[in-house]
Design an enzyme around this catalytic site. Structure first.
Site, PDB file in Angstrom:
ATOM      1  N   HIS A 253       0.860  -1.183   0.000  1.00 30.87           N
ATOM      2  CA  HIS A 253       0.000   0.000   0.000  1.00 30.87           C
ATOM      3  C   HIS A 253       0.891   1.227   0.000  1.00 30.87           C
ATOM      4  CE1 HIS A 253      -3.816  -2.020   0.625  1.00 30.87           C
ATOM      5  NE2 HIS A 253      -3.192  -2.844   1.443  1.00 30.87           N
ATOM      6  N   CYS A 295      -0.741   2.036  -5.167  1.00 36.19           N
ATOM      7  CA  CYS A 295      -1.430   3.258  -5.565  1.00 36.19           C
ATOM      8  C   CYS A 295      -0.399   4.352  -5.845  1.00 36.19           C
ATOM      9  CB  CYS A 295      -2.372   3.723  -4.467  1.00 36.19           C
ATOM     10  SG  CYS A 295      -3.690   2.563  -4.150  1.00 36.19           S
TER      11      CYS A 295
END
Lengths: 475, 528
Positions: A253, A295
Site C-alpha cells: 500500500h 497506488c
C-alpha cells in the site's frame, strides 16, 4: 566511411573464403579419424582461440556501433575484418565453444550477404544486454490476512522468474506475513493468484529469505546497498556485481512518493533513488528493472537518478491501483490488476523468448488495469525496444564448454581415464598409448569438427592474409 | 605348496583387513511411527537418523562429506557446536490426550545448543544467523535479549565431555532461545527436506505432502545433533544427526471415519525405500487389542502389555510399489476419555491481573500420581515483563507443610540485554495441584520497539517442565502454552500530532511576537 569499407572488405573476404570453407566442411566425413589420430594442429587452434577472444574483447569494449575511428591506417580495418572473418569461420563450426551468443551474432552478421541484415544484426548485437547474471528482489510490504493479494502478486512474479530460469539463490523474496499457513487460510500451505486456483504459488519448493518482522525499510535498503552485519548469511544478501541485471518488484500500500512497510513505516521515493545511486556507485548492478504495483506507483520512480534503470508502475500519480478479483472460498482479493495483466504476458513466455519489454508495455490496457501504468525510460539508454523481457525475468545460463580438457594430476591412472572420458579430442596421447581404435559417438563428433582445422587450410589462410596485408602496404 | 599357502593366507588377511576397514563409517536409518489415539487422531513420527563415526567426523573436517549434510557440518565446525536441537512447531501438543512424546515441542521455534568454544556469545549469534539462512526463518531475532542460559534444565542428551575434559576453561556452555511467534510453513520444510539423503524422492519422506502436513492439529519439525561416545572411555566421539517430523492428523475430520491409511492421511503411497538407508521400517501402534485389522497384514505383531498392539513393517527394496499401510476398524466408535496413567503431569499457564500497568503470571502443575514426582521448572521471560521475586509464591493444594521447592535459580532481566530466567526444582506432592505465581510490571517500551502489529501484543515463550527420566528412557519435557500479553501501546501518530501542534503554537507565538517587535507604533496624524 571506414565502416563501409570494413563491411565491404568482409563481404569480399567472405566470398573469397567460401569455396575453402565448403571444401573444409566437405573434408570432414572423408577423414573421420583426423581429429585425434593426426597432428592436433595445436598452433592453428591456439591462434584461432586467441584471435577469437581478442575480437570478442574488442567488440565488448565498445559501446557504440562504430568501428574505431582512430584507425587511420587503411590496412588495420582489413586485418581486423579478416581476423574476425577467420574466427567467424572457425567458430561457426563449433558454436558450442562460444560462451555468450554475442560474438556469434556478429559473425553471422558478417557472413550474411545482405547489407541491411548486417546492420540490423550489428545493431542487435550492440543492443544486447551484456549481463552475465540475473537477480530478483521481490518484496511484499503488506502484513495482515486481507492483504493476501500482495503476497500473491509477489509470489506470482517469484513463480515466473523461477520458471524462466533464475535460481532460488539469486532470488531475494521478502514476504511480510505468513499467509500460506495462516489459520484463516482455507487451503493450508497454498497461495493462489486466481479464483480458479490453477497454480499453487507456494508449491513444494519455496524459499523465503526475509519474512514477517524482518521485512523492514532498513533491511530492504541494507539488502540493496549490501551493508549487512557480518553474520548475515549469504541467502539474505544481494550478491550482485556490475554485470548483474536486477529485477526489483515491490507491492503494497502506498501513496504519493511513499510505500508503506507492514503498516508501520514508509519508504520514500528518495530512499529508493538514493539506494539505487549507492548501488550504482558500488558497481552493484548492470541494469535494473524496477516494477511497482501500488497506488500512485509512478511517484515512486520519480526521484531515481542513476543510469540504466528502467521503471514500470501500476498507476500514475493521483490514481489508485486496484485489485483484480476475489476468490469467494478464500474470502479476499487474490491479485492486483497490474500484476494480473503482466502475468498474462509473462506466463506465456518461454525461456528463449525474444519478446521485448516494449512489447510487454504495449500490452498494458488502461481500461482493463483501471489505472494508467507509468513507464520511465529516460535513464535507460538501451531503450525498452531492445531489452528482452528475459533480460530481467529470466536467468542467464552461463554454460562454458571448452574443447581443451583440464588435466588432472598426472601419475594417477584413474584421473587419466577420467580425462579421456570427458575430453576425448584432447587426450590424443592417451589414446595413442592405449592403441585401441576409439569408437565414435556424438560428443566426439562435435569435438572432432573443432579440432579438424587442417594445417594446409590454415597455412593457405595465413598466406592469403599476408597477401592482403602486402597489397594494402603496396597500394 | 608352502608358497601357495603363503599367498592364500596373504589374500585372506587382506580380505579380512578390507572387511574391517569397510565397517560402516556412517549409517542411515529411516523409521516411521504411526500411532492412533483413542480419539481417532493419528500421530505420524518420522525419524531420519544418521550416525557419523569419529573417523568420518575427522574427514568432514577436511571437507569430505558423505552422509552428514555439508551445511550442517560447516555449522558444527565454524561455531564450535557440540549439541544442537532446533524445532519448528505449529500447534500445541495435547499432553493429556496424546501422552508424552520426545517429539513434542513448544509452539514456534525453539533452539538450544551446547557449545565447546571460547566466546560463546558471538558463536551463538553466528549460529542463529546461519540457521536463519539455512532454514528460511527469522532465527536471527534470538539475540542477547532473548537468550537464556539454563542451569538445571536441558542437560545434554549426548555425551558432551568426558570427565577428564571438564576443566574450567573448556567447559561446555548451554544457550537457549525461543521464538514463540515464528510461522512454520513450506519454506521451512523445503530446506529441511533438502538435508535428507533421498530428499522426498524415495523413502518415507516421499510421503511428505505439505498440504496435509500443515493441515494437522500439530506439526513439529526437528533437527537434532548430538555427540555419541564410541568407546567406554569416551575418547572417540561420533555424531548422531536426527531429523524428526511429527504431525498429528485427524482421519475423523478428513473422512469422518476412524479408518485410515497412508493414502487417506497423506494422499501418498510409499513407492520405495531410500537406497541409502540401511533400515527402513514402519511401526503402527494402536491403543486397542482387538476390533481392527492391519492392512496389509504385517509380518510382525505384538502386544506391549499396556493395551497397545504394535505392528512392524520392514521396508526393503523388494517391497512392492504403492505400499499403503493402514487400519480398518470393525468398531467405529471413538473414545474421548483421558488416560492419566500415561500423562500424569499436566501444566497450565495463564496470565492474571488486569490493566496495562501490571499483571501476574501463574502456572498450575497437576500431579495425578499417588507418589511425589520431582520436576524441574524452567521459564525464560523477556525483559518487557519486570518480575518481582518477592511476589513469587508456590502453593500446593494438599499438605502445605511438605517442602515442595528445592533449588531456585533466578536471574533478573536487564533491559534490552537479557531475559529473566526462573528455574526451580520442585517435588510435586501426590495427587496435588501446585501453583507458582509471580507478579510483574509491564515495561514502557520505546515506540520503535513495538512490532508493526503492536496491538496484537507480545508473545511469551512456553515454560518447560522436565521430568526426571524413568529407567532407560530419555528425559521427558512437557511444555506449557505460549502467552500473549499486551503492553501499553502509544498512539503511534502521536509524534505527528505533537509536531503539528507544537509548530502551530510556535508559529502563532513567533508570528505575533515578531509582528509586535518589528512594528513601529506611531500616532497617525490625520490632516484635516
Amino acid at each position: 566511411m571506414d565502416d563501409a569499407i570494413a563491411l565491404s572488405a568482409m563481404a569480399f573476404i567472405e566470398e573469397a573464403l567460401e569455396p575453402l570453407y565448403v571444401a573444409h566442411r566437405a573434408q570432414l566425413p572423408s577423414d573421420p579419424v583426423y581429429g585425434w589420430e593426426g597432428e592436433p594442429s595445436g598452433s592453428a587452434e591456439s591462434f584461432c582461440t586467441r584471435c577469437g577472444s581478442t575480437a570478442a574483447l574488442e567488440i565488448h569494449s565498445r559501446k557504440t556501433p562504430r568501428i574505431d575511428p582512430m584507425a587511420h591506417r587503411r590496412s588495420i580495418p582489413y586485418i581486423f575484418a579478416f581476423l574476425s572473418a577467420l574466427c567467424a569461420l572457425t567458430h561457426t563450426q563449433a558454436t558450442s565453444s562460444i560462451t555468450s551468443d554475442a560474438p556469434t551474432n556478429l559473425s553471422l552478421a558478417l557472413w550474411s550477404p545482405q547489407p541491411d541484415i548486417n546492420e540490423a544484426a550489428i545493431e542487435g548485437f550492440f543492443a544486447s544486454s551484456g549481463h552475465t547474471n540475473n537477480w530478483a528482489v521481490l518484496v511484499c510490504t503488506s502484513r495482515f490476512w486481507f492483504n493476501y493479494r500482495h503476497i500473491a502478486n509477489t509470489l506470482s512474479i517469484y513463480h515466473t522468474v523461477k520458471r524462466l530460469g533464475i535460481p532460488d539463490s539469486n532470488i531475494i523474496l521478502m514476504l511480510s506475513d505468513d499467509v500460506a499457513c495462516n489459520p484463516r487460510n482455507h487451503f493450508p500451505a497454498t497461495i493462489y493468484n486466481n479464483a480458479g486456483r490453477f497454480i499453487d504459488l507456494y508449491g513444494r519448493n519455496v524459499e523465503v529469505d526475509y519474512r514477517g518482522y524482518e521485512v523492514t525499510v532498513e533491511n530492504f535498503i541494507r539488502l540493496l546497498t549490501g551493508r549487512h552485519d557480518p553474520d548475515v548469511p549469504r541467502s539474505k544478501r544481494l550478491l550482485t556485481d556490475d554485470r548483474s541485471n536486477v529485477l526489483v518488484y515491490m507491492t503494497g500500500h502506498g501513496g504519493d512518493e511513499f510505500l508503506k512497510f507492514q503498516d508501520a513505516e514508509e519508504i520514500g521515493s528518495h530512499d529508493i533513488a538514493d539506494a539505487f545511486a549507492q548501488m550504482y556507485e558500488k558497481n552493484r548492478y548492470h541494469e535494473i528493472f524496477f516494477m511497482i504495483d501500488t497506488c500512485q506507483a509512478a511517484s515512486m520512480y520519480k526521484r531515481i537518478y542513476s543510469p540504466n534503470i528502467l521503471a514500470a508502475a501500476s498507476a500514475e500519480v493521483g490514481q489508485n491501483s486496484y485489485s483484480h478479483h476475489v476468490d469467494p472460498d478464500i474470502g479476499v482479493a487474490v491479485i492486483d490488476r497490474f500484476t494480473y495483466y503482466n502475468l498474462e504476458t509473462l506466463e506465456k513466455l518461454k525461456g528463449e523468448d525474444k519478446s521485448t519489454l516494449q512489447q510487454l508495455f504495449s500490452t498494458y490496457n488502461t481500461q482493463a488495469i483501471a489505472s494508467t501504468p507509468g513507464i520511465r525510460t529516460d535513464l535507460y539508454p538501451r531503450r525498452p525496444e531492445n531489452a528482452l523481457v528475459t533480460d530481467f525475468f529470466g536467468g542467464v545460463q552461463n554454460v562454458q564448454l571448452t574443447t581443451a580438457g583440464y588435466k588432472l594430476k598426472s601419475g594417477n591412472l584413474q584421473s587419466q581415464t577420467l580425462t579421456k572420458q570427458h575430453h576425448p579430442s584432447k587426450s590424443g596421447s592417451a589414446k595413442r598409448k592405449s592403441m585401441v581404435p576409439p569408437s565414435r559417438n556424438n560428443a566426439l563428433q562435435v569435438h572432432s569438427e573443432r579440432g579438424a582445422v587442417s594445417l594446409p587450410f590454415v597455412l593457405g589462410l595465413m598466406g592469403f592474409m599476408a597477401g592482403v596485408w602486402f597489397l594494402s602496404r603496396v597500394i | 605348496m608352502a608358497w601357495t599357502n603363503l599367498v592364500l593366507t596373504t589374500i585372506l588377511g587382506l580380505l579380512l583387513a578390507l572387511h574391517a576397514a569397510a565397517a560402516p563409517e556412517e549409517s542411515y536409518d529411516e523409521k516411521l511411527k504411526l500411532t492412533q489415539f483413542k480419539d481417532g487422531k493419528v500421530l505420524a513420527e518420522f525419524y531420519f537418523t544418521r550416525f557419523i563415526s569419529p573417523s568420518a567426523v575427522k574427514k568432514a573436517k577436511d571437507n569430505h562429506y558423505t552422509l552428514l549434510p555439508r551445511s550442517i557440518g560447516e555449522i558444527i565446525q565454524s561455531f564450535g557446536v557440540k549439541e544442537l536441537h532446533l524445532t519448528f512447531t505449529q500447534g500445541t501438543w495435547n499432553h493429556e490426550k496424546w501422552g508424552y512424546s520426545p517429539l513434542s515441542a513448544p509452539g514456534g521455534v525453539q533452539l538450544w545448543s551446547w557449545f565447546e568454544t571460547a566466546n560463546v556469545d558471538s558463536q551463538w549469534k553466528g549460529l542463529t544467523h546461519a540457521l536463519a539462512g539455512l532454514f528460511c526463518a527469522s532465527l536471527n531475532f534470538i539475540d542477547q535479549s532473548a537468550t537464556a542460559e539454563p542451569l538445571l534444565s536441558f542437560r545434554t542428551n549426548g555425551t558432551v565431555t568426558s570427565a577428564s575434559e571438564l576443566t574450567e576453561s573448556n567447559s561446555p556452555q548451554l544457550r537457549y532461545g525461543s521464538l514463540p511467534r515464528e510461522a512454520v510453513c513450506t519454506e521451512n520444510l523445503t530446506p529441511w527436506v533438502k538435508l535428507l539423503p533421498c530428499q522426498t524422492k524415495a523413502g518415507i519422506a516421499s510421503l511428505f505432502n505439505a498440504y496435509r502436513l500443515f493441515d494437522g492439529n500439530f506439526h513439529s519439525m526437528g533437527t537434532h545433533l548430538r555427540p555419541i561416545c564410541t568407546d567406554a572411555m569416551c575418547e572417540q566421539r561420533g555424531i548422531e544427526f536426527v531429523q524428526t517430523l511429527a504431525v498429528v492428523l485427524d482421519p475423523m475430520r478428513l473422512d469422518n471415519r476412524k479408518d485410515w491409511s497412508l493414502q487417506t492421511i497423506f494422499e501418498r503411497k510409499l513407492d520405495s525405500a531410500c537406497p541409502v538407508a540401511e533400515n527402513t521400517q514402519i511401526v503402527v501402534t494402536v491403543p486397542e487389542t482387538s476390533g481392527f485389522t492391519f492392512r496389509p497384514s504385517p509380518p510382525d505383531v505384538k502386544q506391549d502389555g499396556k493395551g497397545h498392539t504394535i505392528a512392524t513393517y520392514p521396508i526393503h527394496r523388494e517391497t512392492p510399489k504403492n505400499m499403503d499401510v493402514g487400519i480398518t476398524w470393525s468398531n467405529p466408535t471413538v473414545n474421548h476419555t483421558i488416560d492419566r496413567t500415561h500423562s500424569y503431569i499436566r501444566a497450565n499457564r495463564y496470565l492474571t491481573g488486569y490493566g496495562g500497568e501490571r499483571g501476574g503470571l501463574s502456572v498450575d502443575l497437576y500431579n495425578y500420581r499417588s507418589s511425589a514426582i520431582p520436576v524441574t521448572y524452567f521459564e525464560s521471560i523477556p525483559w518487557i515483563l519486570k518480575l518481582y521475586l518477592h511476589t513469587l509464591k508456590v502453593e500446593t493444594s494438599v499438605n502445605k507443610s511438605t517442602a515442595v521447592v528445592g533449588d531456585i535459580f533466578f536471574q533478573p532481566a536487564i533491559d534490552r540485554g537479557r531475559p529473566s530466567v526462573l528455574e526451580m526444582q520442585l517435588t510435586l506432592p501426590p495427587n496435588s495441584t501446585t501453583t507458582i505465581s509471580i507478579e510483574f510490571d509491564k515495561a514502557f517500551v520505546k515506540y520503535t520497539e513495538h512490532p508493526p502489529d503492536a496491538n496484537r501484543g507480545f508473545d511469551i515463550g512456553a515454560a518447560v517442565i522436565s521430568l526426571r527420566a524413568d529407567e532407560g528412557e530419555q528425559n521427558t519435557r512437557i511444555y506449557t502454552e505460549t502467552l500473549l500479553i499486551s503492553l501499553p501501546t502509544p498512539d503511534f501518530s502521536m509524534p505527528y500530532n505533537v509536531i503539528t501542534l507544537t509548530c502551530t503554537l510556535i508559529a502563532l507565538f513567533f508570528g505575533s511576537m515578531f509582528n509586535l517587535l518589528t512594528r513601529r507604533f506611531e500616532p497617525l496624524t490625520i490632516k484635516r
